[in-house]
Scaffold this motif. Structure first.
Motif, PDB file in Angstrom:
ATOM      1  N   UNK A   6     -10.195 -46.220   0.270  1.00 27.94           N
ATOM      2  CA  UNK A   6      -8.757 -45.989   0.109  1.00 27.94           C
ATOM      3  C   UNK A   6      -8.309 -44.738   0.868  1.00 27.94           C
ATOM      4  N   UNK A   7      -9.138 -43.708   0.832  1.00 31.92           N
ATOM      5  CA  UNK A   7      -8.795 -42.479   1.572  1.00 31.92           C
ATOM      6  C   UNK A   7      -8.701 -42.768   3.067  1.00 31.92           C
ATOM      7  N   UNK A   8      -9.671 -43.526   3.592  1.00 29.16           N
ATOM      8  CA  UNK A   8      -9.659 -43.852   5.029  1.00 29.16           C
ATOM      9  C   UNK A   8      -8.472 -44.744   5.372  1.00 29.16           C
ATOM     10  N   UNK A   9      -8.163 -45.674   4.457  1.00 31.64           N
ATOM     11  CA  UNK A   9      -6.982 -46.517   4.680  1.00 31.64           C
ATOM     12  C   UNK A   9      -5.728 -45.656   4.749  1.00 31.64           C
ATOM     13  N   UNK A  10      -5.643 -44.687   3.828  1.00 31.32           N
ATOM     14  CA  UNK A  10      -4.502 -43.766   3.840  1.00 31.32           C
ATOM     15  C   UNK A  10      -4.413 -43.001   5.150  1.00 31.32           C
ATOM     16  N   UNK A  11      -5.590 -42.537   5.634  1.00 31.55           N
ATOM     17  CA  UNK A  11      -5.613 -41.786   6.897  1.00 31.55           C
ATOM     18  C   UNK A  11      -5.159 -42.659   8.056  1.00 31.55           C
ATOM     19  N   UNK A  12      -5.582 -43.919   8.061  1.00 30.50           N
ATOM     20  CA  UNK A  12      -5.180 -44.845   9.129  1.00 30.50           C
ATOM     21  C   UNK A  12      -3.666 -45.077   9.090  1.00 30.50           C
ATOM     22  N   UNK A  13      -3.142 -45.295   7.879  1.00 29.25           N
ATOM     23  CA  UNK A  13      -1.702 -45.547   7.738  1.00 29.25           C
ATOM     24  C   UNK A  13      -0.908 -44.332   8.207  1.00 29.25           C
ATOM     25  N   UNK A  14      -1.329 -43.153   7.752  1.00 28.33           N
ATOM     26  CA  UNK A  14      -0.607 -41.925   8.107  1.00 28.33           C
ATOM     27  C   UNK A  14      -0.627 -41.703   9.618  1.00 28.33           C
ATOM     28  N   UNK A  15      -1.815 -41.840  10.228  1.00 33.03           N
ATOM     29  CA  UNK A  15      -1.881 -41.618  11.684  1.00 33.03           C
ATOM     30  C   UNK A  15      -1.099 -42.702  12.430  1.00 33.03           C
ATOM     31  N   UNK A  16      -1.097 -43.922  11.882  1.00 36.06           N
ATOM     32  CA  UNK A  16      -0.313 -44.999  12.503  1.00 36.06           C
ATOM     33  C   UNK A  16       1.174 -44.691  12.467  1.00 36.06           C
ATOM     34  N   UNK A  17       1.636 -44.251  11.294  1.00 35.54           N
ATOM     35  CA  UNK A  17       3.062 -43.917  11.140  1.00 35.54           C
ATOM     36  C   UNK A  17       3.433 -42.765  12.064  1.00 35.54           C
ATOM     37  N   UNK A  18       2.547 -41.761  12.113  1.00 33.71           N
ATOM     38  CA  UNK A  18       2.799 -40.607  12.987  1.00 33.71           C
ATOM     39  C   UNK A  18       2.871 -41.059  14.450  1.00 33.71           C
ATOM     40  N   UNK A  19       1.977 -41.980  14.834  1.00 33.97           N
ATOM     41  CA  UNK A  19       1.967 -42.483  16.206  1.00 33.97           C
ATOM     42  C   UNK A  19       3.228 -43.262  16.529  1.00 33.97           C
ATOM     43  N   UNK A  20       3.650 -44.129  15.590  1.00 24.00           N
ATOM     44  CA  UNK A  20       4.877 -44.908  15.811  1.00 24.00           C
ATOM     45  C   UNK A  20       6.109 -44.016  15.868  1.00 24.00           C
ATOM     46  N   UNK A  21       6.033 -42.883  15.144  1.00 27.25           N
ATOM     47  CA  UNK A  21       7.169 -41.962  15.151  1.00 27.25           C
ATOM     48  C   UNK A  21       7.235 -41.166  16.462  1.00 27.25           C
TER      49      UNK A  21
END
Lengths: 170, 83
Positions: A116-131
């Motif tokens: 779950x922590x790694x999933x969170x990290x992936x989501x956060x970095x994905x959102x940051x990248x899309x932003x």
């Protein structure tokens, strides 16, 4: 202890070390074990932060913070290992069937949390990248934190899951 | 899946004056494991249950059961007898 006759000198000394009773009062209740885990998490966070400060931030004073945290971190790690009776430090042949089952359970729980922590990290970095923001500068720090979490999470889970000592007999 | 296994280990151990440590060493487990079995917090494997039963020289069903054990006084003197 399982298979006592087949233990090497190293296994025997580690078993004795993990089963010393001097600090038993420090982890005799669930509340105390939770407190020690909390302190250990805080010390680990401080130590990793200070290490990243010296390596990435090139902050010379952070090295002194690291040195200051090292001894309390070692003591707290020792208390957690004592609370779990070396569940994650001893080799499987030293552990009995109940301890091996508990170790497997702790590792499975830690693995689930880590996922779950790694999933969170992936989501956060994905959102940051899309932003449109770049997070490349933080890759090393995030990787170090993930490594430390992956290493210590089973110990924290095992210490939190440890049960009180059976009442004294005789 | 976790079926509660009832046991009389604490009673038999006290009766025979055997410490947890001694029993644990005899059957090759940590002394805490004996305590957790007695408290019903861990169900031993068949292998361990048989070893414990062999240590006391009793059949395994005298120590472990899927049904709660009757109090010993009921078994010896009968349940509900007028005194």
């Amino acid at each position: 202890m399982a298979q006592k006759e087949r233990l090497s000198a190293y296994d025997q000394s580690m078993y004795d070390l993990m089963n010393r009773s001097e600090g038993a009062a420090l982890h005799s209740t669930a509340a105390r074990r939770r407190a020690v885990v909390g302190v250990h998490v805080a010390l680990t966070a401080g130590f990793v932060g200070a290490w990243l400060g010296t390596v990435v931030g090139e902050l010379s004073w952070a090295g002194w913070v690291m040195l200051g945290l090292l001894l309390p971190w070692c003591v707290a790690t020792g208390i957690l290992n004592s609370a779990t009776r070396g569940l994650l430090e001893l080799r499987p042949r030293v552990l009995d069937e109940r301890q091996r089952a508990e170790r497997d359970r702790a590792r499975a729980t830690a693995h689930r949390i880590m996922s779950w922590v790694l999933l969170g990290a992936v989501v956060v970095t994905g959102v940051v990248g899309f932003a449109g923001l770049t997070a490349k500068a933080l890759v090393f720090q995030v990787a170090v934190c993930a490594l430390v979490l992956h290493w210590l999470l089973p110990l924290w889970v095992a210490a939190l899951a440890a049960r009180d000592e059976p009442d004294a007999d005789e | 899946m976790s079926e509660q296994v009832h046991n009389r280990l604490a009673m038999v151990r006290a009766e025979r004056k055997v410490s947890r440590q001694r029993l644990a060493e005899a059957v090759g487990v940590h002394y805490q494991t004996i305590g957790y079995i007695e408290r019903g917090q861990y169900n031993p494997s068949l292998d361990l249950a048989l070893k414990v039963a062999a240590f006391f020289g009793l059949p395994v069903e005298a120590l472990f059961s899927l049904e709660p054990f009757q109090p010993l006084t009921d078994q010896v003197y009968g349940h509900g007898k007028d005194s």
